[in-house]
Design an enzyme around this catalytic site. Sequence first.
Site, mmCIF file in Angstrom:
data_model
loop_
_atom_site.group_PDB
_atom_site.id
_atom_site.type_symbol
_atom_site.label_atom_id
_atom_site.label_comp_id
_atom_site.label_asym_id
_atom_site.label_seq_id
_atom_site.Cartn_x
_atom_site.Cartn_y
_atom_site.Cartn_z
ATOM 1 N N LYS A 1 0.818 -1.238 -0.057
ATOM 2 C CA LYS A 1 0.165 0.114 -0.009
ATOM 3 C C LYS A 1 0.776 1.246 -0.140
ATOM 4 O O LYS A 1 0.524 2.401 -0.809
ATOM 5 C CB LYS A 1 -1.065 -0.103 1.124
ATOM 6 C CG LYS A 1 -1.956 -1.001 1.152
ATOM 7 C CD LYS A 1 -2.770 -1.116 2.341
ATOM 8 C CE LYS A 1 -3.800 -2.313 2.083
ATOM 9 N NZ LYS A 1 -4.955 -2.554 3.206
ATOM 10 N N GLY B 1 0.978 -1.931 15.771
ATOM 11 C CA GLY B 1 1.429 -2.007 14.444
ATOM 12 C C GLY B 1 1.604 -0.497 13.923
ATOM 13 O O GLY B 1 0.809 0.131 14.241
HETATM 14 P P1 NDP Z 1 2.151 -3.876 6.908
HETATM 15 O O1 NDP Z 1 3.021 -5.020 6.496
HETATM 16 O O2 NDP Z 1 2.193 -2.611 6.388
HETATM 17 O O3 NDP Z 1 2.221 -3.813 8.555
HETATM 18 C C1 NDP Z 1 2.299 -5.017 9.441
HETATM 19 C C2 NDP Z 1 2.707 -4.088 10.811
HETATM 20 O O4 NDP Z 1 2.760 -5.379 11.451
HETATM 21 C C3 NDP Z 1 3.988 -3.884 10.899
HETATM 22 O O5 NDP Z 1 4.299 -2.562 11.701
HETATM 23 C C4 NDP Z 1 4.957 -4.855 11.559
HETATM 24 O O6 NDP Z 1 5.671 -4.288 12.468
HETATM 25 C C5 NDP Z 1 3.775 -5.681 12.435
HETATM 26 N N1 NDP Z 1 4.134 -7.040 12.781
HETATM 27 C C6 NDP Z 1 3.839 -7.948 11.790
HETATM 28 N N2 NDP Z 1 4.023 -9.121 12.532
HETATM 29 C C7 NDP Z 1 4.064 -8.819 13.815
HETATM 30 C C8 NDP Z 1 4.136 -9.834 14.832
HETATM 31 N N3 NDP Z 1 4.280 -10.914 14.718
HETATM 32 N N4 NDP Z 1 4.158 -9.229 15.999
HETATM 33 C C9 NDP Z 1 4.122 -7.710 16.232
HETATM 34 N N5 NDP Z 1 4.065 -6.935 15.170
HETATM 35 C C10 NDP Z 1 4.023 -7.511 13.891
HETATM 36 O O7 NDP Z 1 0.790 -4.368 7.147
HETATM 37 P P2 NDP Z 1 -0.914 -3.835 6.941
HETATM 38 O O8 NDP Z 1 -0.724 -2.691 7.775
HETATM 39 O O9 NDP Z 1 -1.056 -3.371 5.370
HETATM 40 O O10 NDP Z 1 -1.584 -4.852 7.256
HETATM 41 C C11 NDP Z 1 -1.667 -5.606 8.580
HETATM 42 C C12 NDP Z 1 -2.724 -6.657 8.598
HETATM 43 O O11 NDP Z 1 -4.037 -6.044 8.509
HETATM 44 C C13 NDP Z 1 -2.781 -7.657 7.515
HETATM 45 O O12 NDP Z 1 -2.706 -8.988 8.276
HETATM 46 C C14 NDP Z 1 -3.732 -7.185 6.898
HETATM 47 O O13 NDP Z 1 -4.190 -8.542 5.968
HETATM 48 C C15 NDP Z 1 -4.601 -6.878 7.404
HETATM 49 N N6 NDP Z 1 -5.669 -5.919 6.952
HETATM 50 C C16 NDP Z 1 -6.970 -6.115 6.785
HETATM 51 C C17 NDP Z 1 -8.029 -5.305 6.289
HETATM 52 C C18 NDP Z 1 -9.483 -5.706 6.213
HETATM 53 O O14 NDP Z 1 -10.210 -5.125 5.570
HETATM 54 N N7 NDP Z 1 -10.146 -6.600 7.185
HETATM 55 C C19 NDP Z 1 -7.535 -4.187 5.774
HETATM 56 C C20 NDP Z 1 -6.147 -3.972 5.713
HETATM 57 C C21 NDP Z 1 -5.049 -4.753 6.262
HETATM 58 P P3 NDP Z 1 7.474 -3.650 11.871
HETATM 59 O O15 NDP Z 1 7.133 -2.650 11.711
HETATM 60 O O16 NDP Z 1 8.320 -4.061 13.283
HETATM 61 O O17 NDP Z 1 7.725 -4.693 10.836
#
Ligand code: NDP
Length: 268
Positions: A63, A119
């Site tokens: 995104k 997050g």
């Molecule tokens: P991004 O990849 O942009 O960000 C992911 C974030 O999660 C980062 O801040 C990362 O930390 C953190 N993270 C990942 N794994 C872990 C973990 N095991 N423990 C703690 N923190 C973690 O993803 P998005 O923001 O685009 O999406 C996040 C989630 O939301 C996804 O699963 C996506 O499928 C879901 N989603 C659902 C939507 C819906 O319509 N229901 C819409 C949009 C998203 P770091 O910065 O340290 O890497």
Amino acid sequence: MKLFTVFGNPIAHSKSPILHNYVLYKLKIDARYTRYLLDSSKNFRELFFSLGLSGANITLPYKEDIANICDEICGIAQKIGAVNTIIKKDNKIIGYNTDAIGFYKNIEDRNIKNALVIGAGGSSKAIAMILRENNINVMVSNRSKKNLAFFDAKGFETCINDEIPESTKKREFDIIINATSSSINDTLPLQKDDLESLFERSKIAFDLMYGKKCIFLESAKTKGLDTIDGSKMLLYQAIPALSIFTNIDESAIKPHMEYIYKIINPNN
Ligand code: NDP
């Protein structure tokens, strides 16, 4: 015939094609919506135009990359710096963010004054910005420091997951939102003790994941919280997205989208 798709990685789980194709069919629009496994955002412009697409949704993890490729960004997406909806207009790519409103529709009738967002990725930015626009106080916690810079620059209160201050653990957050991908891997986004301490004083737990049992929400339920998963966020972001794709008013799209959503989510 117009063509739309959703780009992401992974993408096989996406329910967007079912939602969009059903409404396109019901509204007799000559268009199809597919899904596309995108290995890299490199050369995305060329790919987008070569596929003959009129528009697309963008999902994890592109995104923010695609926002940087857009020729123009509209509405709240300008503040978020992440897009989930793009259209082709005069050989330009125009970007929008409908995740923010898609999230907010789930909670707009609740009495929420302060929120903890866990997050710091694209969806966290959308959620934090729309909460702030609605006068809700937001704190953001993230696994690593790097991605918190966006929030620090905008004056949000932030902390690192493993360094949550004792005073914060005792705060009353009306809602705690897991906007990480931790639930996909059946892990909690924070240390178990910290999360349980926060849940003790909270009212609502929200996890963006949908479609499978979620350890974050299960843990919240044991502490008596109301829980909301990401399935309706998917619905509420898809309605404005299809309106942007087709120029059809959301009011005409909504009943059809809600109908097909119910069919594929019989328990919601
Ligand atoms: P991004 O990849 O942009 O960000 C992911 C974030 O999660 C980062 O801040 C990362 O930390 C953190 N993270 C990942 N794994 C872990 C973990 N095991 N423990 C703690 N923190 C973690 O993803 P998005 O923001 O685009 O999406 C996040 C989630 O939301 C996804 O699963 C996506 O499928 C879901 N989603 C659902 C939507 C819906 O319509 N229901 C819409 C949009 C998203 P770091 O910065 O340290 O890497």
